[in-house]
Enzyme design. Structure first.
Site, PDB file in Angstrom:
ATOM      1  CG  ASP A  49      -0.335  -0.106   2.519  1.00  0.00           C
ATOM      2  OD1 ASP A  49       0.912  -0.229   2.586  1.00  0.00           O
ATOM      3  OD2 ASP A  49      -1.068  -0.056   3.526  1.00  0.00           O
ATOM      4  CG  ASP A  88       0.274  -4.162   1.837  1.00  0.00           C
ATOM      5  OD1 ASP A  88       0.366  -5.136   2.613  1.00  0.00           O
ATOM      6  OD2 ASP A  88       1.105  -3.240   1.814  1.00  0.00           O
ATOM      7  CE  LYS A 118       2.945  -6.172   3.670  1.00  0.00           C
ATOM      8  NZ  LYS A 118       2.498  -5.000   4.462  1.00  0.00           N
ATOM      9  CD  GLU A 120       0.456  -1.696   7.900  1.00  0.00           C
ATOM     10  OE1 GLU A 120       0.192  -0.923   8.852  1.00  0.00           O
ATOM     11  OE2 GLU A 120       0.956  -1.302   6.839  1.00  0.00           O
ATOM     12  CD  GLU A 187       7.580  -0.641   7.840  1.00  0.00           C
ATOM     13  OE1 GLU A 187       6.574  -1.287   7.477  1.00  0.00           O
ATOM     14  OE2 GLU A 187       7.865   0.490   7.389  1.00  0.00           O
TER      15      GLU A 187
HETATM   16  O1  KIV Z   1       3.498  -1.174   1.668  1.00  0.00           O
HETATM   17  C1  KIV Z   1       4.660  -1.580   1.736  1.00  0.00           C
HETATM   18  O2  KIV Z   1       5.527  -1.251   0.911  1.00  0.00           O
HETATM   19  C2  KIV Z   1       4.998  -2.460   2.839  1.00  0.00           C
HETATM   20  C3  KIV Z   1       6.454  -2.744   3.044  1.00  0.00           C
HETATM   21  C4  KIV Z   1       7.052  -1.594   3.748  1.00  0.00           C
HETATM   22  C5  KIV Z   1       6.664  -4.010   3.776  1.00  0.00           C
HETATM   23  O3  KIV Z   1       4.169  -2.883   3.562  1.00  0.00           O
END
Ligand code: KIV
Length: 276
Positions: A49, A88, A118, A120, A187
């Site tokens: 994202d 994401d 993915k 968070e 991260e």
């Molecule tokens: O959105 C993104 O680029 C990420 C990375 C920082 C892992 O989640």
């Protein structure tokens, strides 16, 4: 509805089996040409994202939408054949209810054909991860510094500095693992804590600003190739300096145009052919 891994690609299960094995090389990708260029070299392409900031100029990743993630996910799938592609889930698509999380994850999988999503968070979204996994969708977790929480946290803060925060991160890592994720991004976390998480859990940890103690690394592609025009994070190694290349090409081009040094239609195809 089962979401079968696209044929020929590195699968989430294969990446899971790389725990404590050969380190896993990951980069973000948002477009067809970049996916084409990266695909032969890396194990995993993340349609992060971060696209909202990197390509769309938003101040943070909260500018990402489902439609944005799906359009870039489709482009990256068209440009890749080998790497595992993870998309994401944007902020607002999974935090509130398990039902919405599963519906949004299914939409991303259906409309992009990617390999995994993915999300968070750790303990706070473990139920969502478990439900998405139960729906047959592989999940990559993301703990430590969570860019989608930037407004709640009042900035981007390094994690794991206090004992209490380190304990919270261990609990997050275990929750993501127990919910069935095949890997987890760590991260912006101090090395001893990233190393301890990597030791404690049985799924690969993918660091970004979290040290070489992890089972792999991910970088934002524009940072890695020196194309980021705003701030480059301190931990990033730039492998090329495309800012300068693009800027010089644009200046050379404008100079040619202003001196009328540009070809007519008779050269339209021979130009490219000569270069091949
Ligand atoms: O959105 C993104 O680029 C990420 C990375 C920082 C892992 O989640």
């Amino acid at each position: 509805m089962a979401f079968d891994a696209p044929a020929g690609r590195i699968t989430p299960d294969e990446l899971l089996a790389r725990k404590r094995g050969e380190p896993i090389a990951c980069l973000t990708a948002y477009t067809y040409p970049i996916a084409r260029l990266l695909d032969p070299h890396v194990d995993l392409l993340l349609v992060g994202d971060s696209v909202a900031m990197v390509l769309h100029g938003h101040a943070n990743t909260l500018g990402a939408t489902m439609d944005m993630m799906i359009a870039h996910g489709q482009a990256v799938m068209r440009g890749s054949a080998r790497a595992c592609v993870v998309v994401d889930m944007p902020a607002g698509s999974y935090e509130d209810t398990v039902e919405n999380a599963v519906a949004c994850a299914k939409r991303i999988m259906r409309e992009t054909g990617c390999d995994a999503v993915k999300l968070e968070g750790g303990v706070a979204i473990a139920a969502q991860i478990a439900a998405i996994v139960a729906a047959g969708i592989p999940v990559m977790g993301h703990i430590g510094l969570l860019p989608q929480s930037v407004e709640k946290e009042g900035g981007y803060k390094i994690k794991g500095r206090s004992e209490a925060n380190a304990e919270a991160l261990y609990a997050d890592a275990r929750a993501v693992e127990a919910a069935g994720a095949f890997s987890v991004v760590i991260e912006g976390t101090v090395e001893p804590v990233a190393a301890e998480i990597t030791r404690r859990i049985a799924i690969p940890t993918i660091g970004i600003g979290a040290s070489a103690a992890c089972d792999g690394q991910i970088l934002v592609i524009d940072d890695a190739i020196g194309l980021t025009v705003d701030r480059v994070p301190k931990f990033v190694k730039e492998y090329a300096f495309l800012r300068d290349t693009v800027s010089k090409a644009a200046a050379d081009y404008a100079r040619d145009v202003r001196s009328r040094a540009f070809p007519g239609p008779e050269h339209l195809f021979s130009l490219n052919k000569d270069k091949a």
